[in-house]
Design a protein around this motif. Structure first.
Motif, short mmCIF file in Angstrom:
data_model
loop_
_atom_site.label_atom_id
_atom_site.label_comp_id
_atom_site.label_asym_id
_atom_site.label_seq_id
_atom_site.Cartn_x
_atom_site.Cartn_y
_atom_site.Cartn_z
N THR A 1 -4.12 4.22 -1.85
CA THR A 1 -5.37 4.20 -1.07
C THR A 1 -6.22 5.41 -1.46
O THR A 1 -7.00 5.91 -0.66
CB THR A 1 -5.10 4.22 0.45
OG1 THR A 1 -4.34 5.38 0.78
CG2 THR A 1 -4.32 2.98 0.88
N GLN B 1 1.03 5.35 -1.71
CA GLN B 1 0.54 6.42 -2.58
C GLN B 1 1.67 6.86 -3.53
O GLN B 1 1.43 7.21 -4.67
CB GLN B 1 0.04 7.60 -1.75
CG GLN B 1 -0.82 8.59 -2.51
CD GLN B 1 -2.15 8.00 -2.94
OE1 GLN B 1 -2.77 7.25 -2.19
NE2 GLN B 1 -2.60 8.33 -4.15
N LEU C 1 0.86 -1.19 0.00
CA LEU C 1 0.00 0.00 0.00
C LEU C 1 0.89 1.23 0.00
O LEU C 1 1.57 1.50 1.00
CB LEU C 1 -0.92 0.01 1.22
CG LEU C 1 -2.11 -0.95 1.23
CD1 LEU C 1 -1.63 -2.38 1.41
CD2 LEU C 1 -3.08 -0.60 2.33
#
Ligand code: MG
Length: 168
Positions: free
Chosen positions: A134, A101, A99
């Motif tokens: 996310t 960004q 995960l």
């Protein structure tokens, strides 16, 4: 068969390399950690230890131990695999989700699969690595850090059967 799950998260920190899945990824920030901060390999180690019923990475490699300062997490992963093998447990397949960004993981996924395949001693088609953002939500989305989930399936070796015992 036994299944295990692992999760880890690390905060971004200046002046450190960003190492994910054993790959050094060019970026302005790295991971704050006692080890090299390879959040994905930490999640994977926890999944393997979980499947084996052996606790977690903190129990085996405590961050209070100077021996593990800035250690290459691939060494930890190979140690975990050895501990499994010593108990007659072999890795069947693993699936990992990063995960993040930023930065983009996609260009590095194939190299990560090769690293994990080598360390786990399984063919690359039993190692799946994927990444997602996310959508700007939460600490990952705010680019405060990176997290990773992992699941692992491991096999117990066949129990030797005594061929004479039941045929009399
Ligand atoms: Mg960690």
């Amino acid at each position: 068969m036994r299944i295990g799950h692992g999760y880890d998260a690390h905060r971004f920190s200046a002046g450190r390399p960003l190492i994910i899945g054993g790959e050094t990824i060019p970026y302005k920030l790295g991971m704050e950690a006692h080890s090299d901060g390879d959040v994905m390999i930490h999640a994977l180690c926890d999944a393997l230890l979980g499947a084996a019923g052996l606790g977690d990475i903190g129990r085996h490699f405590p961050d209070s131990n100077k021996e593990f300062k800035n250690i290459d997490s691939r060494i930890l992963l190979r140690n975990v695999v050895e501990q499994l093998l010593a108990r007659g447990l072999t890795v069947h397949n693993v699936d990992v989700t990063i995960l993040a960004q930023a930065p983009k993981m996609a260009p590095h996924i194939l190299a990560m699969v090769e690293n994990l395949s080598a360390d786990l001693g399984v063919p690359p088609d039993r190692v799946n690595v994927k990444a997602t953002t996310t959508e700007g939500m939460g600490f990952v989305g705010q680019k405060e850090g990176i997290a990773a989930h992992a699941v692992a399936l491991i096999k117990e070796s066949q129990v030797e059967t005594n061929s004479t015992c039941c045929n009399e």
